[in-house]
Design an enzyme around this catalytic site. Structure first.
Site, PDB file in Angstrom:
ATOM      1  N   ALA A  13       0.804  -1.233   0.000  1.00 38.35           N
ATOM      2  CA  ALA A  13       0.000   0.000   0.000  1.00 38.35           C
ATOM      3  C   ALA A  13       0.831   1.275   0.000  1.00 38.35           C
ATOM      4  O   ALA A  13       0.292   2.349  -0.271  1.00 38.35           O
ATOM      5  CB  ALA A  13      -0.935  -0.005   1.218  1.00 38.35           C
ATOM      6  N   SER A 139       1.334  -8.660 -14.041  1.00 38.54           N
ATOM      7  CA  SER A 139       2.189  -7.861 -14.925  1.00 38.54           C
ATOM      8  C   SER A 139       2.039  -8.399 -16.341  1.00 38.54           C
ATOM      9  O   SER A 139       1.674  -9.564 -16.535  1.00 38.54           O
ATOM     10  CB  SER A 139       3.645  -8.020 -14.469  1.00 38.54           C
ATOM     11  OG  SER A 139       4.537  -7.509 -15.442  1.00 38.54           O
ATOM     12  N   TYR A 152      11.180 -12.928 -11.912  1.00 39.51           N
ATOM     13  CA  TYR A 152       9.961 -12.096 -11.817  1.00 39.51           C
ATOM     14  C   TYR A 152       8.867 -12.680 -12.710  1.00 39.51           C
ATOM     15  O   TYR A 152       7.711 -12.806 -12.292  1.00 39.51           O
ATOM     16  CB  TYR A 152      10.313 -10.662 -12.234  1.00 39.51           C
ATOM     17  CG  TYR A 152       9.168  -9.679 -12.132  1.00 39.51           C
ATOM     18  CD1 TYR A 152       8.725  -9.226 -10.901  1.00 39.51           C
ATOM     19  CD2 TYR A 152       8.534  -9.197 -13.283  1.00 39.51           C
ATOM     20  CE1 TYR A 152       7.682  -8.316 -10.807  1.00 39.51           C
ATOM     21  CE2 TYR A 152       7.493  -8.290 -13.202  1.00 39.51           C
ATOM     22  CZ  TYR A 152       7.069  -7.847 -11.966  1.00 39.51           C
ATOM     23  OH  TYR A 152       6.035  -6.955 -11.865  1.00 39.51           O
ATOM     24  N   ALA A 154       8.576 -15.769 -13.684  1.00 40.74           N
ATOM     25  CA  ALA A 154       8.104 -17.022 -13.060  1.00 40.74           C
ATOM     26  C   ALA A 154       7.066 -16.709 -11.985  1.00 40.74           C
ATOM     27  O   ALA A 154       6.019 -17.364 -11.901  1.00 40.74           O
ATOM     28  CB  ALA A 154       9.279 -17.784 -12.464  1.00 40.74           C
TER      29      ALA A 154
HETATM   30  N1  LIG Z   1       6.094  -0.508 -11.550  1.00 39.85           N
HETATM   31  C1  LIG Z   1       5.978  -1.304 -12.604  1.00 39.85           C
HETATM   32  O1  LIG Z   1       6.599  -1.070 -13.677  1.00 39.85           O
HETATM   33  C2  LIG Z   1       5.059  -2.500 -12.549  1.00 39.85           C
HETATM   34  C3  LIG Z   1       4.653  -3.077 -13.767  1.00 39.85           C
HETATM   35  C4  LIG Z   1       3.815  -4.184 -13.734  1.00 39.85           C
HETATM   36  C5  LIG Z   1       3.420  -4.714 -12.525  1.00 39.85           C
HETATM   37  N2  LIG Z   1       3.837  -4.127 -11.347  1.00 39.85           N
HETATM   38  C6  LIG Z   1       3.384  -4.749 -10.091  1.00 39.85           C
HETATM   39  O2  LIG Z   1       2.625  -3.782  -9.371  1.00 39.85           O
HETATM   40  C7  LIG Z   1       2.759  -4.018  -7.964  1.00 39.85           C
HETATM   41  C8  LIG Z   1       3.118  -2.736  -7.249  1.00 39.85           C
HETATM   42  O3  LIG Z   1       4.305  -2.200  -7.839  1.00 39.85           O
HETATM   43  P1  LIG Z   1       4.845  -0.722  -7.545  1.00 39.85           P
HETATM   44  O4  LIG Z   1       5.356  -0.192  -8.829  1.00 39.85           O
HETATM   45  O5  LIG Z   1       3.867   0.065  -6.762  1.00 39.85           O
HETATM   46  O6  LIG Z   1       6.105  -1.088  -6.624  1.00 39.85           O
HETATM   47  P2  LIG Z   1       6.779  -0.237  -5.424  1.00 39.85           P
HETATM   48  O7  LIG Z   1       6.553   1.202  -5.608  1.00 39.85           O
HETATM   49  O8  LIG Z   1       8.171  -0.764  -5.326  1.00 39.85           O
HETATM   50  O9  LIG Z   1       5.947  -0.715  -4.135  1.00 39.85           O
HETATM   51  C9  LIG Z   1       6.048  -2.043  -3.647  1.00 39.85           C
HETATM   52  C10 LIG Z   1       5.162  -2.168  -2.418  1.00 39.85           C
HETATM   53  O10 LIG Z   1       5.231  -3.523  -1.944  1.00 39.85           O
HETATM   54  C11 LIG Z   1       5.668  -3.516  -0.584  1.00 39.85           C
HETATM   55  N3  LIG Z   1       6.468  -4.726  -0.363  1.00 39.85           N
HETATM   56  C12 LIG Z   1       7.586  -5.107  -1.035  1.00 39.85           C
HETATM   57  N4  LIG Z   1       8.065  -6.241  -0.512  1.00 39.85           N
HETATM   58  C13 LIG Z   1       7.226  -6.600   0.495  1.00 39.85           C
HETATM   59  C14 LIG Z   1       7.195  -7.687   1.422  1.00 39.85           C
HETATM   60  N5  LIG Z   1       8.147  -8.648   1.442  1.00 39.85           N
HETATM   61  N6  LIG Z   1       6.192  -7.734   2.329  1.00 39.85           N
HETATM   62  C15 LIG Z   1       5.235  -6.769   2.345  1.00 39.85           C
HETATM   63  N7  LIG Z   1       5.204  -5.728   1.502  1.00 39.85           N
HETATM   64  C16 LIG Z   1       6.204  -5.647   0.582  1.00 39.85           C
HETATM   65  C17 LIG Z   1       6.469  -2.224  -0.437  1.00 39.85           C
HETATM   66  O11 LIG Z   1       6.543  -1.727   0.895  1.00 39.85           O
HETATM   67  P3  LIG Z   1       7.748  -2.119   1.898  1.00 39.85           P
HETATM   68  O12 LIG Z   1       9.014  -2.031   1.099  1.00 39.85           O
HETATM   69  O13 LIG Z   1       7.652  -1.126   3.018  1.00 39.85           O
HETATM   70  O14 LIG Z   1       7.432  -3.497   2.341  1.00 39.85           O
HETATM   71  C18 LIG Z   1       5.606  -1.271  -1.269  1.00 39.85           C
HETATM   72  O15 LIG Z   1       4.489  -0.872  -0.519  1.00 39.85           O
HETATM   73  C19 LIG Z   1       3.814  -5.129  -7.840  1.00 39.85           C
HETATM   74  O16 LIG Z   1       3.171  -6.372  -7.643  1.00 39.85           O
HETATM   75  C20 LIG Z   1       4.532  -5.127  -9.176  1.00 39.85           C
HETATM   76  O17 LIG Z   1       5.053  -6.391  -9.507  1.00 39.85           O
HETATM   77  C21 LIG Z   1       4.636  -3.035 -11.344  1.00 39.85           C
END
Ligand SMILES: NC(=O)c1ccc[n+]([C@@H]2O[C@H](COP(=O)([O-])OP(=O)(O)OC[C@H]3O[C@@H](n4cnc5c(N)ncnc54)[C@H](OP(=O)(O)O)[C@@H]3O)[C@@H](O)[C@H]2O)c1
Length: 263
Positions: A13, A139, A152, A154
């Protein structure tokens, strides 16, 4: 499913997409239970949303651990969640041989095992609701195997398969399972070398608000799957039908991907 009055557990979040989803769902009348590992960033997010009139609670936990899953599940039970948005995710960009073994485990636990365990733990509660939803944020790399993202991919292929099976398993009950697949998104998830690689490859990125809008539509419309952006959405389908064609297209990009991974 209506968002007004919904009680949403949102993972990841505090990230770029998670914050946008939280704002969007709160603006439509949902109450939120936010989770991530970082307590301070959770408190900041909650304070911002509460200042706008949202009902927000937080629980800090690592979803890559059994203890973290249990902590979030207990909080979600107390909260009375009827929507689970599995959005937390992580990645380490690089060719497989560049990744450490801990990187591999962390990616698979956070992106795949964590969501599966959380759904498994919360399913009895969701099944007791008149209507409930599970939204798994995947994704375009959950449908297209891409060099430099093998682990990723996988994890997200696994999440997509899990969502599809779950959707079919739950088809005669009150819980709907949905898969939302963004293409690249403008968040700090992507390190500078990935941003530069995407620019070189001509891969476009969406703002996180576009993903939040897709999640909102997925919940309201009880959609099965949503793929964001073209041509990524088209290639995701094409890869399923004619993977050899996509092999050929991506082979031409391999040298560029390797150059950025080496950086
Ligand atoms: N950005 C892209 O290009 C992209 C593209 C396609 C799909 N996605 C997917 O979209 C989703 C969100 O991505 P985003 O871009 O918002 O990434 P982000 O800005 O890096 O945020 C990741 C979030 O996940 C939390 N998190 C990470 N590891 C965790 C763990 N072990 N336990 C609990 N919380 C964890 C982080 O908080 P903490 O670090 O405080 O735990 C943060 O709130 C992901 O599933 C990603 O694979 C992203």
């Amino acid at each position: 499913m209506q968002l007004e009055g919904a009680r949403v557990l949102l993972t990841g979040a505090t990230g770029g997409i998670g914050l946008a989803i939280a704002e969007r769902l709160a603006a439509h009348g949902a109450s939120l239970l936010l989770t991530a590992r970082g307590e301070d960033s959770l408190q900041r997010a909650a304070a911002t949303l509460a200042a706008r009139g949202a009902t927000v609670e937080v629980v800090a936990a690592d979803l890559g651990t059994a203890a973290g899953i249990e902590r979030v599940a207990l909080a979600a039970e107390r909260f009375g969640a009827d929507v689970l948005v599995n959005n937390a995710g992580t990645n380490v960009f690089g060719m497989l041989e560049q990744l450490g073994s801990p990187d591999v485990g962390q990616i698979l636990r956070t992106n795949l095992e964590g969501p599966v365990q959380l759904v498994h733990r919360l399913l009895p509660q969701l099944l007791s609701r008149r209507r409930a939803m599970i939204v798994n944020v995947g994704s375009s790399f959950g449908s297209i195997g891409f060099a430099g993202f093998a682990v990723y991919c996988a994890s997200k292929f696994g999440l997509r398969g899990f969502t599809e099976a779950l959707r079919r398993e739950l088809a005669d009950g009150p819980v709907r399972a949905c898969y939302v697949a963004p293409r690249a998104v403008e968040t700090s998830f992507n390190p500078p070398e990935v941003v530069r690689m995407n620019a070189d490859l001509g891969n476009r990125a969406d703002p996180p608000e576009a993903v939040a809008a897709a999640v909102e539509r997925a919940i309201i419309g009880e959609r099965r799957e949503t793929y964001l952006g073209q041509p990524e959405g088209f290639f995701a389908r094409l890869n399923g039908l004619l993977p050899g064609v996509v092999d050929g297209a991506l082979r031409k990009k391999l040298a560029i991907i390797k150059r950025h991974a080496a950086a």
